[in-house]
Design a protein around this motif. Structure first.
Motif, PDB file in Angstrom:
ATOM      1  N   GLY A  26      14.836 -27.034  50.397  1.00 45.86           N
ATOM      2  CA  GLY A  26      14.581 -27.165  51.728  1.00 45.86           C
ATOM      3  C   GLY A  26      15.214 -28.150  52.591  1.00 45.86           C
ATOM      4  N   ASN A  27      16.460 -28.407  52.295  1.00 50.61           N
ATOM      5  CA  ASN A  27      17.485 -29.198  53.332  1.00 50.61           C
ATOM      6  C   ASN A  27      18.154 -28.508  54.485  1.00 50.61           C
ATOM      7  OD1 ASN A  27      18.814 -31.116  54.601  1.00 50.61           O
ATOM      8  ND2 ASN A  27      20.316 -31.570  52.897  1.00 50.61           N
ATOM      9  N   GLY A  28      16.944 -28.310  55.411  1.00 55.90           N
ATOM     10  CA  GLY A  28      17.413 -27.526  56.833  1.00 55.90           C
ATOM     11  C   GLY A  28      17.307 -25.952  56.630  1.00 55.90           C
ATOM     12  N   TRP A  50      13.142 -31.918  50.734  1.00 56.78           N
ATOM     13  CA  TRP A  50      13.276 -32.248  52.202  1.00 56.78           C
ATOM     14  C   TRP A  50      12.414 -31.782  53.056  1.00 56.78           C
ATOM     15  CZ3 TRP A  50      17.957 -35.166  53.380  1.00 56.78           C
ATOM     16  CH2 TRP A  50      18.757 -35.073  52.449  1.00 56.78           C
ATOM     17  N   PRO A  51      12.506 -32.081  54.472  1.00 58.69           N
ATOM     18  CA  PRO A  51      11.378 -31.735  55.355  1.00 58.69           C
ATOM     19  C   PRO A  51      11.336 -30.356  55.397  1.00 58.69           C
ATOM     20  CG  PRO A  51      12.692 -33.425  56.098  1.00 58.69           C
ATOM     21  CD  PRO A  51      13.395 -33.216  55.119  1.00 58.69           C
ATOM     22  N   LYS A  52      10.033 -29.838  55.653  1.00 54.25           N
ATOM     23  CA  LYS A  52       8.904 -30.796  55.952  1.00 54.25           C
ATOM     24  C   LYS A  52       7.907 -30.695  54.767  1.00 54.25           C
ATOM     25  CE  LYS A  52       8.725 -29.996  60.959  1.00 54.25           C
ATOM     26  NZ  LYS A  52       7.908 -29.452  62.168  1.00 54.25           N
ATOM     27  N   ASN A  53       7.631 -29.946  54.205  1.00 57.07           N
ATOM     28  CA  ASN A  53       6.430 -29.998  53.154  1.00 57.07           C
ATOM     29  C   ASN A  53       6.791 -28.712  52.165  1.00 57.07           C
ATOM     30  OD1 ASN A  53       4.491 -30.726  51.717  1.00 57.07           O
ATOM     31  ND2 ASN A  53       2.946 -29.977  52.806  1.00 57.07           N
ATOM     32  N   HIS A  54       7.338 -28.922  51.114  1.00 55.24           N
ATOM     33  CA  HIS A  54       7.736 -28.088  50.034  1.00 55.24           C
ATOM     34  C   HIS A  54       7.118 -28.140  48.589  1.00 55.24           C
ATOM     35  CE1 HIS A  54      10.762 -26.137  52.757  1.00 55.24           C
ATOM     36  NE2 HIS A  54      11.225 -27.437  52.966  1.00 55.24           N
ATOM     37  N   SER A  55       7.338 -27.255  47.948  1.00 51.35           N
ATOM     38  CA  SER A  55       6.714 -27.522  46.687  1.00 51.35           C
ATOM     39  C   SER A  55       7.754 -26.548  45.416  1.00 51.35           C
ATOM     40  CB  SER A  55       5.460 -26.738  46.170  1.00 51.35           C
ATOM     41  OG  SER A  55       5.371 -25.351  46.258  1.00 51.35           O
ATOM     42  N   SER A  80       8.906 -36.451  56.256  1.00 45.73           N
ATOM     43  CA  SER A  80       8.982 -36.129  57.521  1.00 45.73           C
ATOM     44  C   SER A  80      10.354 -36.429  58.271  1.00 45.73           C
ATOM     45  CB  SER A  80       8.145 -37.205  58.475  1.00 45.73           C
ATOM     46  OG  SER A  80       8.439 -38.384  58.026  1.00 45.73           O
ATOM     47  N   GLN A  81      11.203 -37.008  57.323  1.00 45.13           N
ATOM     48  CA  GLN A  81      12.643 -37.244  57.903  1.00 45.13           C
ATOM     49  C   GLN A  81      13.506 -37.658  56.446  1.00 45.13           C
ATOM     50  OE1 GLN A  81      13.334 -40.617  60.523  1.00 45.13           O
ATOM     51  NE2 GLN A  81      15.387 -39.692  61.338  1.00 45.13           N
TER      52      GLN A  81
END
Length: 198
Positions: A26-28, A50-55, A80-81
């Protein structure tokens, strides 16, 4: 003669260590990058969040966006960042069995946030077919009942900690297994290493 014995033992120990494959989560975008990994038995796959919240959770080809019995699940790893301090790692135990995975967060899986390790070279069980099936999934991705299942480990700031909550040590498919490491130390001399299992 003693040096060559030490060197041979070190070479064998080094060869036993598999490669590590990095997957960016999830990088962007709502993607695993890469979403298709080819790994040998003994290799590890490390998921960096990466932000915001992944699995990342293991699923079955026939049931995208649903957890596989005794499959792995990282739990949610928020950031968060930039990249989260925690990463999630699994070990490939059987290179001939594809390992399908997805993000359990909200509609991420239905948005095509899925991947595979060791996709079959022939046949119709492809990453594209898995993505197409996941986008037909109308509800949010299903979370496993417990973090990790029998799957992997969280690594935080270079320190590893198991997050397995089941008593089993291996995945029933034989495709991936728990890496339960309490301490990992690499000695600098000729690749000799030591580790402590839980």
């Amino acid at each position: 003669m003693r040096f060559s014995t030490i060197f041979s033992a070190s070479a064998i120990a080094g060869a036993a260590l598999g490669a590590d494959h990095l997957v960016v989560v999830g990088n962007g975008s709502l993607k695993f990058e890469p979403d298709t990994i080819t790994a040998a038995e003994g290799d590890t796959v490390t998921f960096k969040f990466w932000p915001k919240n992944h699995s990342v959770a293991q699923g079955a080809f026939a049931k995208p966006c649903e957890p596989m019995d005794n499959g792995f699940w990282s739990g949610y790893i928020p950031s968060s960042q930039g990249a989260a301090a925690d990463t999630y790692m699994i070990e490939v135990k059987n290179k001939s069995t594809p390992i399908w995975f997805y993000c359990t967060q909200g509609q991420h899986c239905a948005g095509g946030m899925v991947g595979v390790i060791n996709q079959a070279a022939t046949g119709n069980k492809t990453i594209d077919a898995y993505k197409n099936a996941s986008t037909a999934f109308a509800k949010a991705g299903v979370e496993p009942k417990s973090a990790a299942g029998t799957g992997g480990m969280i690594m935080a700031n270079g320190t590893s900690m198991s997050n397995s909550s089941s008593s089993g040590n291996s995945n029933k498919t034989g495709a991936a297994s728990t890496i339960q490491v309490s301490g990992l130390t690499f000695a600098g001399f000729l690749g000799v290493f030591a580790y402590n299992l839980l």
